[in-house]
Design an enzyme around this catalytic site. Structure first.
Site, short mmCIF file in Angstrom:
data_model
loop_
_atom_site.label_atom_id
_atom_site.label_comp_id
_atom_site.label_asym_id
_atom_site.label_seq_id
_atom_site.Cartn_x
_atom_site.Cartn_y
_atom_site.Cartn_z
N HIS A 234 0.84 -1.20 0.00
CA HIS A 234 0.00 0.00 0.00
C HIS A 234 0.87 1.24 0.00
CE1 HIS A 234 -3.43 2.59 0.80
NE2 HIS A 234 -2.64 3.25 1.64
N ASP B 102 -15.48 2.85 8.24
CA ASP B 102 -14.43 3.78 7.81
C ASP B 102 -14.97 4.77 6.79
OD1 ASP B 102 -11.65 4.78 7.39
OD2 ASP B 102 -12.03 3.96 5.40
N ARG C 277 -14.87 12.97 9.25
CA ARG C 277 -13.58 13.61 9.59
C ARG C 277 -13.26 14.74 8.62
NH1 ARG C 277 -9.87 8.81 8.98
NH2 ARG C 277 -8.25 10.39 9.19
N SER D 197 -7.70 3.77 9.61
CA SER D 197 -8.48 3.83 8.38
C SER D 197 -7.80 3.03 7.27
CB SER D 197 -8.63 5.31 7.98
OG SER D 197 -9.10 5.45 6.66
N LYS E 182 -8.79 -1.18 5.77
CA LYS E 182 -9.09 -1.55 4.38
C LYS E 182 -8.17 -2.66 3.87
CE LYS E 182 -9.28 2.88 3.67
NZ LYS E 182 -9.64 4.30 3.49
N1 URA Z 1 -6.31 7.63 3.49
C1 URA Z 1 -7.21 6.83 4.09
O1 URA Z 1 -7.61 5.80 3.57
N2 URA Z 1 -7.67 7.19 5.30
C2 URA Z 1 -7.27 8.30 5.94
O2 URA Z 1 -7.72 8.55 7.02
C3 URA Z 1 -6.34 9.13 5.28
C4 URA Z 1 -5.87 8.76 4.07
#
Ligand code: URA
Ligand code: CA
Length: 433
Positions: A82, A161, A168, A183, A187
């Site tokens: 990632h 999320d 947010r 977050s 994923k």
């Molecule tokens: N990318 C994400 O997936 N989540 C965040 O909180 C910030 C950047």
């Protein structure tokens, strides 16, 4: 349990239990906890932080809020990579076939999203016929057969999320290390990774502007991954200038092909060897990074990595012959060099200015509804540290529109040229395990 008491507990800097965190995420996802309470909670986390145990519990509660991809039918250790995002980051396109050529299974779930260029899926769709609309069964069987496949994002991955990120965004709580780390990690974990290699970018083109901030985020994510039983490590790499030369969808496919042939930009190639060797070691295919790097170099030299890329494209409906004939990729109508105005050395290429220039050309989406032009983009001809003479090309611009004044202005704004020699920034700053 009452949400107001849990907000107060976090506000006062106390540690929440797993049961309390599960309560928050479950009831926020199903709508029983309203946005205003969750906003207050996010702000409390912003100021009070979370312990490693809280972060891990928070992440897993988000993972469990929706679907989890079961990759157990795929043989071997599934290692995901990632990147926290940057400009012209072509690494995924290179790394997927590269490590797959060493029998490391790459089961990639990817998105489109907003940005300077498209996401990995948009880029791959520059290859005529390529598509990611395949069933989970096809996906798994393709990974078992070819060691690499890409599928579009499942609709119900980490809904907690998705909801929280939206909140947010409008409550000034995006920029919180525990919230960003949980977050991103939620994923990756929901998408089924056994092990995770993180490429945390730092510099003007990145989310984390300084090495210190990037290191803090990297440590937070590595801490979460390892706490929940996913072998995780991070590399902190430079994004003060764009990576490689190409910024644009078809242009990056061409750049990936060049790199898989051993003829790519040196920075992109090096970062792929660094990240790739960590993936190979985590997958248990080599015991040291030196050994892994040699194995990666070998599959580039003997053509196996390129062959895997071709097979992968064809298996998902794409025209694999682009690998031998890249001129079959979408071509822009206008190709124009942007010349340097003075002699000297390139001292800076502000990555996000270059990214915005590519987006104005149409390489990326400004809004969710925007259409991407796969053919357009930029090729950097000079990078930081290189000498340049007035009149020499800094950048080649590929466009489908004759009026490119705004783009040219952005390119000149991004480049700085100095009389004195300049040292290029390091590519990799640190590794966090
Ligand atoms: N990318 C994400 O997936 N989540 C965040 O909180 C910030 C950047
Ligand atoms: Ca690139």
């Amino acid at each position: 349990m009452r949400m107001v008491d849990l907000i107060e507990k976090k506000r006062d800097g106390k540690e929440l239990s797993k049961e309390e965190i599960d309560f928050i995420i479950k009831n926020y996802t199903n709508g029983d906890i309203p946005d205003y309470q969750m906003s207050a909670f996010a702000m409390a986390v912003f100021f009070q932080d979370m312990t490693t145990v809280e972060r891990a519990n928070f992440t897993m509660a988000m993972v469990e809020s929706g679907d989890q991809i079961d990759l157990s039918a795929i043989e071997g250790i599934k290692v995901d990579k990632h990147s926290t995002g940057g400009v012209g980051d072509t690494t995924t396109l290179v790394l997927a076939p590269l490590v797959a050529a060493l029998d490391v299974p790459v089961a990639k779930m990817s998105g489109r999203g907003l940005g300077h260029t498209g996401g990995t899926i948009d880029k791959l769709e520059a290859v005529e016929g390529f598509h990611v609309e395949i069933t989970n069964e096809e996906f798994i069987s393709l990974v078992n057969k070819n060691k690499v496949a890409v599928i579009g994002q499942s609709g119900n991955l980490t809904p907690a999320d998705k909801k929280l990120y939206g909140l947010r965004d409008v409550t000034a709580t995006v920029n919180s290390i525990p919230l960003i780390a949980s977050s991103i990690m939620s994923k990756k974990i929901a998408a089924g990774a056994d092990a995770i290699v993180l490429d945390v970018k730092t510099g003007a083109g990145a989310f984390m502007k300084t090495v210190e901030e990037a290191e803090e985020l990297a440590k937070a994510m590595v801490g979460i991954g390892n706490a929940v039983g996913r072998n995780t490590m991070a590399v902190i790499s430079d994004m003060s200038q764009p990576l490689g030369f190409a910024i644009g969808n078809a242009l990056e496919i061409k750049e990936a092909i060049d790199t898989l042939k051993g003829q790519g930009p040196k920075d992109l190639e090096e970062l792929c060897y660094v990240l790739g060797s960590h993936m190979v070691v985590l997958a248990g295919k080599a015991s040291t990074h030196e050994e892994a790097r040699q194995m990666l170099q070998e599959v580039i030299q003997n053509g196996k990595a390129l062959e895997v890329f071709k097979t992968f494209l064809s298996a998902q409906g794409g025209d694999g012959s682009v690998v031998d004939s890249p001129e079959k990729l979408p071509q822009a109508k206008f190709v124009k060099d942007i010349p340097a105005k003075e002699d000297g050395y390139v001292s800076e290429i502000v990555a996000n200015e270059i990214g915005t220039a590519a987006m104005i050309l149409g390489a990326g989406r400004a809004t969710k509804e925007s259409e991407i032009d796969l053919a357009v983009g930029l090729m950097l001809r000079k990078k930081v540290g290189e000498q340049v003479s007035a009149g020499e090309a800094l950048v080649t611009m590929y466009s489908n529109n004759e009026d490119t004044q705004a783009v040219v202005e952005k390119i000149y704004a991004a480049y700085s040229i100095r009389k004195e020699p300049v040292t290029a920034p390091p590519l990799v700053y640190k590794e966090i395990k």
